[in-house]
Design an enzyme around this catalytic site. Sequence first.
Site, PDB file in Angstrom:
ATOM      1  N   TRP A 144      -7.320   0.120   5.701  1.00 39.49           N
ATOM      2  CA  TRP A 144      -7.067  -1.310   5.917  1.00 39.49           C
ATOM      3  C   TRP A 144      -7.156  -1.683   7.384  1.00 39.49           C
ATOM      4  O   TRP A 144      -6.722  -2.755   7.784  1.00 39.49           O
ATOM      5  CB  TRP A 144      -5.687  -1.683   5.362  1.00 39.49           C
ATOM      6  CG  TRP A 144      -4.506  -1.110   6.124  1.00 39.49           C
ATOM      7  CD1 TRP A 144      -4.453   0.073   6.784  1.00 39.49           C
ATOM      8  CD2 TRP A 144      -3.222  -1.719   6.279  1.00 39.49           C
ATOM      9  NE1 TRP A 144      -3.206   0.250   7.345  1.00 39.49           N
ATOM     10  CE2 TRP A 144      -2.424  -0.836   7.053  1.00 39.49           C
ATOM     11  CE3 TRP A 144      -2.664  -2.911   5.847  1.00 39.49           C
ATOM     12  CZ2 TRP A 144      -1.109  -1.112   7.387  1.00 39.49           C
ATOM     13  CZ3 TRP A 144      -1.339  -3.186   6.184  1.00 39.49           C
ATOM     14  CH2 TRP A 144      -0.575  -2.298   6.937  1.00 39.49           C
ATOM     15  N   ASP A 145      -7.751  -0.781   8.186  1.00 41.19           N
ATOM     16  CA  ASP A 145      -7.701  -0.958   9.633  1.00 41.19           C
ATOM     17  C   ASP A 145      -8.458  -2.180  10.137  1.00 41.19           C
ATOM     18  O   ASP A 145      -8.271  -2.589  11.282  1.00 41.19           O
ATOM     19  CB  ASP A 145      -8.217   0.307  10.319  1.00 41.19           C
ATOM     20  CG  ASP A 145      -7.339   1.507  10.029  1.00 41.19           C
ATOM     21  OD1 ASP A 145      -6.625   1.952  10.929  1.00 41.19           O
ATOM     22  OD2 ASP A 145      -7.352   1.982   8.876  1.00 41.19           O
ATOM     23  N   GLU A 163       4.745   4.368   3.729  1.00 44.18           N
ATOM     24  CA  GLU A 163       4.410   5.444   2.803  1.00 44.18           C
ATOM     25  C   GLU A 163       5.566   6.404   2.558  1.00 44.18           C
ATOM     26  O   GLU A 163       5.408   7.371   1.800  1.00 44.18           O
ATOM     27  CB  GLU A 163       3.181   6.189   3.326  1.00 44.18           C
ATOM     28  CG  GLU A 163       1.940   5.297   3.360  1.00 44.18           C
ATOM     29  CD  GLU A 163       0.730   5.983   3.978  1.00 44.18           C
ATOM     30  OE1 GLU A 163       0.920   7.048   4.603  1.00 44.18           O
ATOM     31  OE2 GLU A 163      -0.374   5.452   3.836  1.00 44.18           O
ATOM     32  N   LYS A 167       8.548   4.921   7.435  1.00 48.49           N
ATOM     33  CA  LYS A 167       7.563   5.561   8.302  1.00 48.49           C
ATOM     34  C   LYS A 167       6.994   4.562   9.290  1.00 48.49           C
ATOM     35  O   LYS A 167       6.758   4.880  10.450  1.00 48.49           O
ATOM     36  CB  LYS A 167       6.438   6.154   7.453  1.00 48.49           C
ATOM     37  CG  LYS A 167       5.301   6.767   8.259  1.00 48.49           C
ATOM     38  CD  LYS A 167       4.186   7.262   7.345  1.00 48.49           C
ATOM     39  CE  LYS A 167       3.028   7.835   8.148  1.00 48.49           C
ATOM     40  NZ  LYS A 167       1.914   8.291   7.281  1.00 48.49           N
ATOM     41  N   GLN A 168       6.755   3.343   8.806  1.00 48.23           N
ATOM     42  CA  GLN A 168       6.101   2.337   9.643  1.00 48.23           C
ATOM     43  C   GLN A 168       6.506   0.947   9.179  1.00 48.23           C
ATOM     44  O   GLN A 168       7.179   0.793   8.154  1.00 48.23           O
ATOM     45  CB  GLN A 168       4.587   2.497   9.566  1.00 48.23           C
ATOM     46  CG  GLN A 168       4.007   2.292   8.184  1.00 48.23           C
ATOM     47  CD  GLN A 168       2.621   2.875   8.053  1.00 48.23           C
ATOM     48  OE1 GLN A 168       2.467   4.076   7.859  1.00 48.23           O
ATOM     49  NE2 GLN A 168       1.606   2.033   8.157  1.00 48.23           N
TER      50      GLN A 168
END
Length: 805
Positions: free
Chosen positions: A353-354, A492, A612-613
């Site tokens: 998805w960058d 995630e 995680k993010q």
Amino acid sequence: MERWILSYDDYAPEAEGLREALCTLGNGYVATRGAAAETSADGVHYPGTYIAGCYDRLPAEMDGRHTDNADLVNMPNWLPLTFRAADGAWFDPDRAQRNGRLLSYRQELDLRRGVLTRLVRVRDAQGRTTRVAQRRIVSMDDPHLAALETTLVAEDWSGPIQIESAVDGRVTNSGVERYRNLPGAHLAHEESTPQSDPELLLLRASTVTSRIGVAVAARTRASAPVERAHRAEEGWTGQDLTMHVREGVPVTIEKVAAVFTSRDRAIEEHGRAALSAAADAGDFDALLERHTLAWSRLWRRCQLSVDHVDVQRVLNLHIFHLLQTVSEHIVDLDVGVPARGLHGEAYRGHVFWDELFILPFLTMRFPGIARALLMYRWRRLPAARRAAAGAGHRGAMYPWQSAADGGEETQRIHLNPRSGRWLPDHSHLQRHVGLTIAHNVWRYYEATGDAEFLAEYGTETMLEIARFFADLAVYDRSTDRYRIRGVMGPDEYHDAHPGRDEPGLDDNAYTNVLTVWVLRRALDALALLPEDRRVELRERLALTREEITRFEDVAHKMYVPFHDGVISQFDGYADLEELDWAGYRERYGDIRRLDRILEAEGDSTNRYKASKQADVLMLFYVLSPSELDDILRRLGYGHGPGLAAKTIDYYLPRTCDGSTLSSLVHAWIVAHTDGDEAWRIFLESLFSDITDAQHGTTPEGVHLGAMAGTVDLVQRCHAGITTRGGTLHLEPRLPSAISELRLGLRYRGHWGIDLTCRQDLVRVALRPGAASPIRIRYADEDVQIPPGASWESSLQYGRTAPPAA
């Protein structure tokens, strides 16, 4: 440090992997890692070469399960070139260093010109000292050409010297340690034969299952008379050049390589095309001149400067690597943007998805490249439709990981190296990748006004994604709300509810809120079409009035979970346990891979309020405050003005930034409230690749999304640029560490927009020659700037000046 030079003044084998990735040279079509020309893949060096979009699939067995993996193929290595005095050993930097004979070594990457230079002094076992100066380019002018120039000076000896020049196709995909036990031999070779032109070599191969033919031709010339001897073996072809050198007199060897595949256009046959291109190419200086001019043109489009030398150098490095991966040469290639660029084999070269972090910079500099990346997604709409139908849904379900054909490439199991156990991988449930694609389409249209793209491709893509999410949403009569179950958000660490056997989460807030935004924007896009085009598209998609009503109903009644006055990451998040952050940091230090730590202990991150993010906080990154506020209020969720600050304060300490993208998002968000803290976080993200902050991940490929995202943060967050309603909105927020920020932009066909932001001033100028005025909005004031005029405002006192010629 110099703003345009990345340099290393020593030879450090333990750092070679990182330097090779950071010194990669490419042009969008092909890229080659910055490995020394004398080396091969040996655990220290990895001279990978990658061609955009060239994937191959091999069957594999993982933990007793049969699977297959699509890899971005490591192509034949055009670099090999080394030398020796006739009775000496071939030059090898590692052996020379071990024996104390590597007298000096400097490597320098010139970002402005795209040139990699090495300066070496070495003494052989017989005491002969040789000085080496080597320059390398991968042509930004001609996407098929690369070149290596090596100048040798015998400092204290005279006699015969031998040069070995080769093309090595015996390469495999082995650049990532955790993949090395899996099949990686993607090339089938054809026999190499001597060419009629003694200067030329040709190596031909094809990928094993995708049957892409690849040809690499190399032309080697020397500045002195030479004797040549050709050698060949399976997958390798080379020649030895023997010449006489005199003490203090330089000799130069030029190697020009041409790379073609069977997929290239305007050729008859790729092997013949490679030979012709190599034979007809000019000398190194001529190639360098055209290459430098091409880079000069790119840098003129990328004007972005801050008065902080170290920061500017890394920003230049990030722009450099972005353009090496997605230059204008990709416009006709039908390729996506690999998360790790064309710089290594991490993530197998897959597309995630960058684009969310990459397209904003490109759209306001190179809209043609941005459009091409969106077209990669549009062309894979049929695959996304098939995936949705296979899952029992309407519309288009895009894969979390994409490669050649748009099928789902995400692994279903993964290895935890800390515990040695293979575990289920549910990350394919990150359906929000489709929402990202729709979001990117709309933002591209806002910035460019490209009505033709929206009409022909963009609206269809948005409607099919909206259709999928409207169908994915399930109506709950008890709450009169729509809910989305069985998905994962960007974080995630959470892929299931504690105690449940089935994977997936209920009502991930990021997914639900962005679904509402996409449903509304898809209908906006449809309404923008001319009547005849609108009718045609609705008929072709069989989009009924009832289905449009469903879009509207879901957008009006979507469920968004809250707890403790903040948006919940997902329904049930409030019931999770708090993690002993201090205890884990004390025990393990680096806890960015907390999921691996807990699993090795027999525990799971699913049980804890630990991310995680950025997940919920991604909402504050992709949506403006007014957009998010409007969505929540229309859904009936009353909230005070402190929601954003409270939500940010809640999640920041519960996130461990296990992704390089996470600190980038956090820096963006905090910039609105605490400029100095945002700057500190920004620097962490900015330097994460150049310092390999994640301990070994950058050598496997740069983090292209984070690289582009840092540049975009300076452009859109610090300069405060947004594009809405045909107007350029400005809300500068410079950190105290920056006194001045200058940008050159393109917006809706205006090429010459110059923006200057200082601590006390914002200034916008439209260069002469523009076809029409530009509209900007600043501090609730609308201003129209005609061509050749400028406008400025004092940030300190809030005074504004009228446009001045």
